[in-house]
Design a protein around this motif. Structure first.
Motif, PDB file in Angstrom:
ATOM      1  N   THR A 173      10.606   7.141 -12.648  1.00  0.00           N
ATOM      2  CA  THR A 173      10.364   5.994 -11.782  1.00  0.00           C
ATOM      3  C   THR A 173      11.564   5.780 -10.866  1.00  0.00           C
ATOM      4  OG1 THR A 173       8.940   4.936 -13.432  1.00  0.00           O
ATOM      5  CG2 THR A 173       9.849   3.520 -11.710  1.00  0.00           C
ATOM      6  N   ILE A 174      11.338   5.940  -9.586  1.00  0.00           N
ATOM      7  CA  ILE A 174      12.410   5.797  -8.602  1.00  0.00           C
ATOM      8  C   ILE A 174      12.760   4.332  -8.393  1.00  0.00           C
ATOM      9  CG2 ILE A 174      13.086   6.244  -6.214  1.00  0.00           C
ATOM     10  CD1 ILE A 174      10.980   8.498  -6.188  1.00  0.00           C
ATOM     11  N   ALA A 175      11.715   3.501  -8.319  1.00  0.00           N
ATOM     12  CA  ALA A 175      11.945   2.086  -8.039  1.00  0.00           C
ATOM     13  C   ALA A 175      10.794   1.234  -8.530  1.00  0.00           C
ATOM     14  CB  ALA A 175      12.139   1.868  -6.542  1.00  0.00           C
ATOM     15  N   LYS A 176      11.120   0.003  -8.898  1.00  0.00           N
ATOM     16  CA  LYS A 176      10.146  -1.053  -9.135  1.00  0.00           C
ATOM     17  C   LYS A 176      10.428  -2.119  -8.089  1.00  0.00           C
ATOM     18  CE  LYS A 176       9.320  -0.693 -14.135  1.00  0.00           C
ATOM     19  NZ  LYS A 176       9.326  -1.447 -15.431  1.00  0.00           N
ATOM     20  N   ILE A 177       9.471  -2.365  -7.224  1.00  0.00           N
ATOM     21  CA  ILE A 177       9.696  -3.236  -6.073  1.00  0.00           C
ATOM     22  C   ILE A 177       8.925  -4.542  -6.238  1.00  0.00           C
ATOM     23  CG2 ILE A 177       9.520  -3.388  -3.563  1.00  0.00           C
ATOM     24  CD1 ILE A 177       9.262  -0.216  -3.729  1.00  0.00           C
ATOM     25  N   PRO A 178       9.600  -5.679  -6.304  1.00  0.00           N
ATOM     26  CA  PRO A 178       8.910  -6.972  -6.449  1.00  0.00           C
ATOM     27  C   PRO A 178       8.044  -7.280  -5.224  1.00  0.00           C
ATOM     28  CG  PRO A 178      11.250  -7.167  -6.973  1.00  0.00           C
ATOM     29  CD  PRO A 178      11.063  -5.831  -6.307  1.00  0.00           C
ATOM     30  N   VAL A 179       6.802  -7.704  -5.492  1.00  0.00           N
ATOM     31  CA  VAL A 179       5.894  -8.121  -4.415  1.00  0.00           C
ATOM     32  C   VAL A 179       5.214  -9.416  -4.863  1.00  0.00           C
ATOM     33  CG1 VAL A 179       5.507  -5.826  -3.452  1.00  0.00           C
ATOM     34  CG2 VAL A 179       4.083  -6.596  -5.354  1.00  0.00           C
ATOM     35  N   GLY A 180       4.103  -9.763  -4.246  1.00  0.00           N
ATOM     36  CA  GLY A 180       3.392 -10.983  -4.610  1.00  0.00           C
ATOM     37  C   GLY A 180       2.607 -10.836  -5.905  1.00  0.00           C
ATOM     38  N   SER A 181       1.834 -11.866  -6.214  1.00  0.00           N
ATOM     39  CA  SER A 181       1.081 -11.887  -7.465  1.00  0.00           C
ATOM     40  C   SER A 181      -0.242 -11.130  -7.333  1.00  0.00           C
ATOM     41  CB  SER A 181       0.793 -13.342  -7.869  1.00  0.00           C
ATOM     42  OG  SER A 181       0.015 -13.392  -9.029  1.00  0.00           O
ATOM     43  N   GLY A 182      -0.524 -10.294  -8.338  1.00  0.00           N
ATOM     44  CA  GLY A 182      -1.783  -9.559  -8.373  1.00  0.00           C
ATOM     45  C   GLY A 182      -1.884  -8.427  -7.379  1.00  0.00           C
ATOM     46  N   PRO A 183      -0.834  -7.620  -7.181  1.00  0.00           N
ATOM     47  CA  PRO A 183      -0.937  -6.496  -6.242  1.00  0.00           C
ATOM     48  C   PRO A 183      -2.027  -5.531  -6.691  1.00  0.00           C
ATOM     49  CG  PRO A 183       0.988  -6.217  -7.648  1.00  0.00           C
ATOM     50  CD  PRO A 183       0.452  -7.597  -7.913  1.00  0.00           C
ATOM     51  N   HIS A 184      -2.841  -5.062  -5.737  1.00  0.00           N
ATOM     52  CA  HIS A 184      -3.991  -4.248  -6.131  1.00  0.00           C
ATOM     53  C   HIS A 184      -4.029  -2.944  -5.337  1.00  0.00           C
ATOM     54  CE1 HIS A 184      -8.604  -4.218  -7.095  1.00  0.00           C
ATOM     55  NE2 HIS A 184      -7.928  -3.300  -7.763  1.00  0.00           N
ATOM     56  N   GLY A 185      -5.054  -2.761  -4.485  1.00  0.00           N
ATOM     57  CA  GLY A 185      -5.291  -1.470  -3.841  1.00  0.00           C
ATOM     58  C   GLY A 185      -4.373  -1.204  -2.667  1.00  0.00           C
ATOM     59  N   LEU A 186      -3.147  -0.789  -2.953  1.00  0.00           N
ATOM     60  CA  LEU A 186      -2.178  -0.537  -1.872  1.00  0.00           C
ATOM     61  C   LEU A 186      -2.489   0.768  -1.143  1.00  0.00           C
ATOM     62  CD1 LEU A 186       0.126   1.848  -2.525  1.00  0.00           C
ATOM     63  CD2 LEU A 186       0.944   0.132  -4.120  1.00  0.00           C
ATOM     64  N   ALA A 187      -2.120   0.804   0.120  1.00  0.00           N
ATOM     65  CA  ALA A 187      -2.320   1.994   0.939  1.00  0.00           C
ATOM     66  C   ALA A 187      -0.994   2.524   1.437  1.00  0.00           C
ATOM     67  CB  ALA A 187      -3.227   1.689   2.130  1.00  0.00           C
ATOM     68  N   VAL A 188      -0.751   3.802   1.191  1.00  0.00           N
ATOM     69  CA  VAL A 188       0.394   4.509   1.761  1.00  0.00           C
ATOM     70  C   VAL A 188      -0.076   5.049   3.101  1.00  0.00           C
ATOM     71  CG1 VAL A 188       2.027   6.398   1.437  1.00  0.00           C
ATOM     72  CG2 VAL A 188       1.143   5.163  -0.556  1.00  0.00           C
ATOM     73  N   TYR A 189       0.650   4.740   4.175  1.00  0.00           N
ATOM     74  CA  TYR A 189       0.157   5.158   5.485  1.00  0.00           C
ATOM     75  C   TYR A 189       1.300   5.416   6.450  1.00  0.00           C
ATOM     76  CZ  TYR A 189      -3.788   5.742   8.614  1.00  0.00           C
ATOM     77  OH  TYR A 189      -4.749   6.288   9.431  1.00  0.00           O
ATOM     78  N   PRO A 190       1.161   6.479   7.282  1.00  0.00           N
ATOM     79  CA  PRO A 190       0.021   7.403   7.322  1.00  0.00           C
ATOM     80  C   PRO A 190       0.084   8.466   6.227  1.00  0.00           C
ATOM     81  CG  PRO A 190       1.633   8.051   8.952  1.00  0.00           C
ATOM     82  CD  PRO A 190       2.135   6.750   8.353  1.00  0.00           C
ATOM     83  N   GLN A 191      -1.061   9.135   6.044  1.00  0.00           N
ATOM     84  CA  GLN A 191      -1.164  10.257   5.123  1.00  0.00           C
ATOM     85  C   GLN A 191      -1.789  11.444   5.858  1.00  0.00           C
ATOM     86  OE1 GLN A 191      -2.662   9.743   1.076  1.00  0.00           O
ATOM     87  NE2 GLN A 191      -2.488   7.525   1.282  1.00  0.00           N
ATOM     88  N   PRO A 192      -1.596  12.656   5.343  1.00  0.00           N
ATOM     89  CA  PRO A 192      -2.227  13.837   5.950  1.00  0.00           C
ATOM     90  C   PRO A 192      -3.755  13.754   5.870  1.00  0.00           C
ATOM     91  CG  PRO A 192      -0.425  14.489   4.509  1.00  0.00           C
ATOM     92  CD  PRO A 192      -0.682  13.036   4.249  1.00  0.00           C
ATOM     93  N   GLY A 193      -4.403  14.457   6.786  1.00  0.00           N
ATOM     94  CA  GLY A 193      -5.859  14.487   6.801  1.00  0.00           C
ATOM     95  C   GLY A 193      -6.412  14.257   8.190  1.00  0.00           C
TER      96      GLY A 193
END
Length: 397
Positions: free
Chosen positions: A366-386
């Motif tokens: 695990t490189i990092a644990k990053i604090p965000v808001g409550s109930g983080p769900h379907g995150l998107a990494v963008y852009p991605q290949p394709g």
């Protein structure tokens, strides 16, 4: 965590599915070949495929390699459409009604902005130009311009728990979980084109066959799977998973399309089946609370998030067996996410820990644990290949 899941499932049915989306667990014949339409070819960034999959959906840009549907997703193989977009991780915080934006270079949140009620997933559009935030209980979609981060005017869409796009780029498919519908909408305007009622409960995740002619949908709260004809927009198959209390989640194919995998957070593993025959599946145990499925950039492995035990299992496609398991230090609740453009980092939301995990795909640390808001769900990494997106948090071909 299993008793909690069982109690929650029973309560949902007792309440007549009134709160399904509020606490969602997340989730032939002929040989004619069809070339992509002019519009599809243009949106696919002018890429000329080397081979054509027989019987493909009319207008669908054919996969580059019939033996590997992920052949267009190689490290940093970005479409000209997205090549100059800044690299970001977009995190919908379902309980806070916000989206956090992470800079993957610094592993820090650089921005948080409000959206409508209960954002569930951030979904790349088919043409790669827009990110759609699915505001489930707000009954809207919020568009984000990934080129500059600008947030656009919301679009009214009822019960958008999740969002997919047909391989020909014609339709968006809204997974209306509470409404018990698959709603086919215009991929750009989101105008309704056809509404398909379903008899199962909790439609949430899906994937499309290599030829694009059908897709398989998981029904979380009744433990069922649907097979849908893409062109006819009709349910052509339905089956109950052979496990009491099954709660199917994410759906993904093997690179050659011979095996389909369905994560099941109650069965603590993945169901494996043949999509063409829609055969009875077998269960492959992976870990407690099996949830998200993500393919590596070389198409050799699949990363499996086990939300109930804070781990990630790795499947070797060549052997069809689990190769290793990575533990998140201190535990966590890895849910949905995606793989970085270079394939070196797996990003997952920590659903019940208000954090995001960045995991090294070479050794699993695990490189990092990053604090965000409550109930983080379907995150998107963008852009991605394709060349184009089939939806969810990023299914690219």
């Amino acid at each position: 965590m299993r008793p909690v899941y069982r109690a929650r499932r029973a309560a949902l049915f007792a309440a007549a599915i009134a709160l399904v989306t509020a606490i969602a667990g997340c989730g032939e014949g002929g040989t004619e070949q069809h070339a992509p339409s002019p519009a599809a070819s243009k949106a696919a960034a002018g890429t000329v495929p080397s081979k054509v999959v027989p019987q493909s959906l009319p207008g669908m840009p054919p996969v580059l390699d019939p033996k590997d549907v992920y052949a267009a997703d190689r490290p940093n193989a970005l479409s000209p459409v997205v090549r100059n977009f800044p690299s970001r991780v977009y995190v919908p915080n379902s309980n806070d009604n916000t989206v956090s934006v992470i800079d993957p270079k610094t592993y820090k949140v650089i921005r948080t902005f409000p959206v409508d009620e209960q954002p569930q997933h951030v979904v790349p559009s088919w043409d790669l130009k827009t990110l759609w935030v699915n505001n489930n209980r707000g009954h809207t979609l919020t568009p984000i311009n990934p080129a500059n981060g600008q947030v656009g005017k919301t679009v009214d869409v009822h019960d958008p728990y999740n969002l997919y796009f047909t391989p020909d780029g014609k339709y968006a498919v809204v997974m209306a979980s509470l409404d018990r519908e698959l709603v086919f909408r215009d991929a750009h305007t989101m105008a309704v084109r056809k509404t398909v009622p379903v008899s199962c409960y909790g439609v949430n995740h899906a994937d499309f066959s290599p030829d694009g002619r059908y897709f398989i949908v998981s029904c979380e709260f009744s433990g069922e799977l649907l097979k849908v004809d893409t062109e006819k927009m009709e349910v052509i198959g339905q089956q109950k998973l052979p496990f009491e209390g099954a709660m199917p989640q994410d759906v993904k194919m093997s690179p050659d399309g011979s095996a389909w995998y369905v994560a099941d957070m109650m069965a603590d593993g993945m169901w494996v089946l043949n999509g063409d025959t829609f055969s009875k599946p077998r269960l492959m145990p992976t870990g407690k609370g099996t949830h998200g499925l993500y393919v590596s950039r070389d198409s050799k492995s699949m990363y499996i998030s086990n939300r109930g035990e804070g781990s990630v299992s790795v499947l070797d496609f060549a052997t069809g067996k689990l190769a290793r398991k990575w533990q998140i230090p201190g535990g966590g609740s890895p849910d949905m996410g995606g793989v970085s453009a270079d394939g070196k980092v797996l990003w997952l939301s920590g659903r019940y820990n208000s954090e995001v995990y960045a995991i090294d795909t070479t050794d699993g640390h695990t490189i990092a644990k990053i604090p965000v808001g409550s109930g983080p769900h379907g995150l998107a990494v963008y852009p991605q290949p394709g060349r184009y997106s089939l939806g969810h948090t990023g299914i690219f071909r």
